[in-house]
Scaffold this motif. Structure first.
Motif: not given
Lengths: 154, 127
Positions: A18, A51-52, A54, A67, A135, B62, B64, B74-77
């Motif tokens: 992060d 915020p994450a 992608d 997110e 999202i 989730r 998604l 890619h950062e989300s889990r």
């Protein structure tokens, strides 16, 4: 009201990532800012919520998925400038009635900003976005000239 | 795959499924508490809330969005969310209500009426 930053051990291994992402974003936004004309804003550079995000690429589109739980659609801003997608906005505190007191606050309230350089050129006029279940999905169709093309042998 | 991740009541479910601890805020009002838990990608159907031994557990599974193409950043889990809270004895566990909007679950935890006057109780710490 007290603000307590809370970091659980389960999240700890990610904090390095992060921080790296934050740093990169901060550097990106640093160069975009008219820093010298508005010195006061420099103080805000190293705070906030990241915020994450992608990013996906298909033959026709580049898709960004962010997110953003608990936002209002109108408080999200999306902009595209010279191949950089920027998502920013503000999460506002729900209007609170008298006698309410925050016992513990881990949720970030305030403004955020994420920027990412897109891998290819996109058609800025055809960008679309949806916000569902917290999202945000931004679909950016690739510019015609960068789409892969099959060429028939005549 | 579903059987692997299904909750296993009698044992070590932590070993069968990994969870992410979602950020949460607690707001106190005179007649109860409001608990806000951030769970992007979770809908009403994915929420699972249980109270056992004065512990409130909230699980968010989730759903998604399916995105075409290959992931290049890619950062989300991908894991589901789970968090446990210890309840103040003054909270009436039967009257807990929940709603979820845009990935933010809001739980209303009312105090039991005969306990409302007691000032010495507090919503206890997060587990």
């Amino acid at each position: 009201m007290t603000l307590i930053r809370y970091q659980t051990s389960e999240l700890a291994p990610w904090s390095a990532v992060d921080r790296w992402n934050n740093l990169r974003d901060e550097l990106n936004s640093f160069f975009e800012l008219p820093v010298w004309s508005s010195f006061a804003r420099a103080g805000q550079l190293f705070n906030g919520w990241s915020p994450a995000l992608d990013l996906c690429q298909s033959n026709d589109n580049v898709i960004a998925v962010v997110e953003l739980p608990g936002m209002r659609k109108d408080d999200i801003k999306i902009s595209l400038h010279e191949g950089t997608l920027t998502i920013s906005g503000e999460r506002k505190r729900e209007s609170s009635s008298n006698g309410e007191k925050a016992e513990r606050t881990e949720r970030y309230i305030g403004t955020f900003r994420r920027s990412i350089a897109l891998p290819t050129r996109v058609d800025a006029n055809k960008v679309s976005a949806t916000y569902r279940d917290g999202i945000l999905t931004v679909t950016l169709p690739k510019a015609e000239e960068v789409k892969p093309k099959q060429i028939q042998v005549s | 795959m579903n059987t692997l991740t299904r909750e296993n009541r009698d044992g070590d479910r932590a070993q069968t499924e990994q969870f992410v601890v979602p950020p949460a805020s607690v707001i106190e009002a005179g007649d109860g508490y409001t608990l806000e838990v951030e769970m992007p990608g979770v809908t009403k159907d994915g929420l699972d809330i249980s109270v056992e031994n004065n512990e409130l557990t909230i699980i968010g599974r989730r759903s998604l969005p399916v995105v075409e193409g290959t992931l290049i950043h890619h950062e989300s889990r991908p894991e589901n969310f789970r968090r446990t809270f210890e309840l103040d004895p003054s909270i009436d566990a039967k009257k807990i209500s929940v709603r979820i909007e845009q990935g933010l679950a809001t739980l209303i935890l009312p105090k039991a009426e005969h306990r409302q006057a007691a000032q010495d109780h507090r919503f206890l710490s997060f587990v």
